[in-house]
Design an enzyme around this catalytic site. Structure first.
Site, mmCIF file in Angstrom:
data_model
loop_
_atom_site.group_PDB
_atom_site.id
_atom_site.type_symbol
_atom_site.label_atom_id
_atom_site.label_comp_id
_atom_site.label_asym_id
_atom_site.label_seq_id
_atom_site.Cartn_x
_atom_site.Cartn_y
_atom_site.Cartn_z
ATOM 1 N N SER A 3 67.140 41.314 47.690
ATOM 2 C CA SER A 3 66.163 41.956 47.159
ATOM 3 C C SER A 3 66.107 41.066 45.862
ATOM 4 O O SER A 3 67.173 40.587 45.318
ATOM 5 C CB SER A 3 66.306 43.199 46.820
ATOM 6 O OG SER A 3 64.943 43.622 46.212
ATOM 7 N N ASP A 4 64.863 40.742 45.290
ATOM 8 C CA ASP A 4 64.612 40.013 44.021
ATOM 9 C C ASP A 4 63.274 40.336 43.197
ATOM 10 O O ASP A 4 62.505 41.221 44.132
ATOM 11 C CB ASP A 4 64.839 38.578 44.061
ATOM 12 C CG ASP A 4 65.295 37.939 42.750
ATOM 13 O OD1 ASP A 4 64.660 38.246 41.840
ATOM 14 O OD2 ASP A 4 66.215 37.358 42.919
#
Length: 200
Positions: free
Chosen positions: A76-77
């Site tokens: 995730s980012d």
């Protein structure tokens, strides 16, 4: 749920993402991906901020998945778009001050991307966007805020944590709270159910 126990690895050092999954009752372990984010950004200049969040999430998921092909890996980012450009984490508190002053009284967008990989392949990715409107806070409030939050802000793309004192910087947020914290949680949970990591 499948008969075999499916292992989930979170490829992120984010405390907020860990807390979201823990609070949702998701069993997982953490392995930091060690991806060179600057290199990914440099190779992805053709992408808008939302697509870049997905690209970074995919890179993190793949980096860990290649080392452990039996596990499901969640990457995730988060990216921030403001004034027609991409905003990165502030390197210093002075830079954070300048950025918050620029965003004061204006709207920006946070994009949280996520990707799920197994056996070295991304099998799902998605992104969610939240519209954030900052209030016209005073310089005195900004100084007090920076003093209270300190260097921890440098780990946050917008130089704020909405779950803390940063909530006072805003007058309106349109979108999902989990997305602000850094993970499009509902789509991720749906995908984990589909993958058999969580009970359907």
């Amino acid at each position: 749920m499948s008969d075999t126990h499916e292992t989930l690895i979170l490829a992120s050092k984010s405390a907020a993402r860990r807390a979201m999954l823990e609070n949702a009752g998701v069993p997982f372990e953490v392995r930091v991906a060690g991806v060179d984010e600057d290199a990914v950004k440099a190779a992805s200049r053709d992408l808008d901020a939302a697509a870049l969040a997905v690209r970074l999430a995919e890179a993190k998921a793949l980096a860990v998945s290649r080392d452990d092909e039996a596990a499901w890996v969640l990457g995730s980012d988060q990216t921030l778009s403001f004034d027609g450009g991409l905003v990165s984490k502030a390197p210093t508190l002075e830079a954070a001050r300048d950025r918050l002053k620029a965003m004061r009284g204006r709207t920006h967008h946070l994009h949280s991307g996520a990707a799920l990989a197994i056996k070295g392949q991304v099998v799902w990715s998605g992104v969610d966007t939240v519209r954030m409107r900052m209030r016209d806070f005073s310089d005195a409030f900004l100084d007090a805020y920076l003093d209270a939050e300190g260097p921890a802000l440098l780990a946050c793309v917008g130089s704020y944590r909405l779950e803390g004192l940063g909530s006072q910087l805003f007058e309106a947020v349109e979108g999902d709270y989990f997305t602000v914290l850094g993970l499009p949680l509902w789509p991720v949970l749906a995908e984990l159910r589909r993958a058999g990591v969580l009970a359907a």
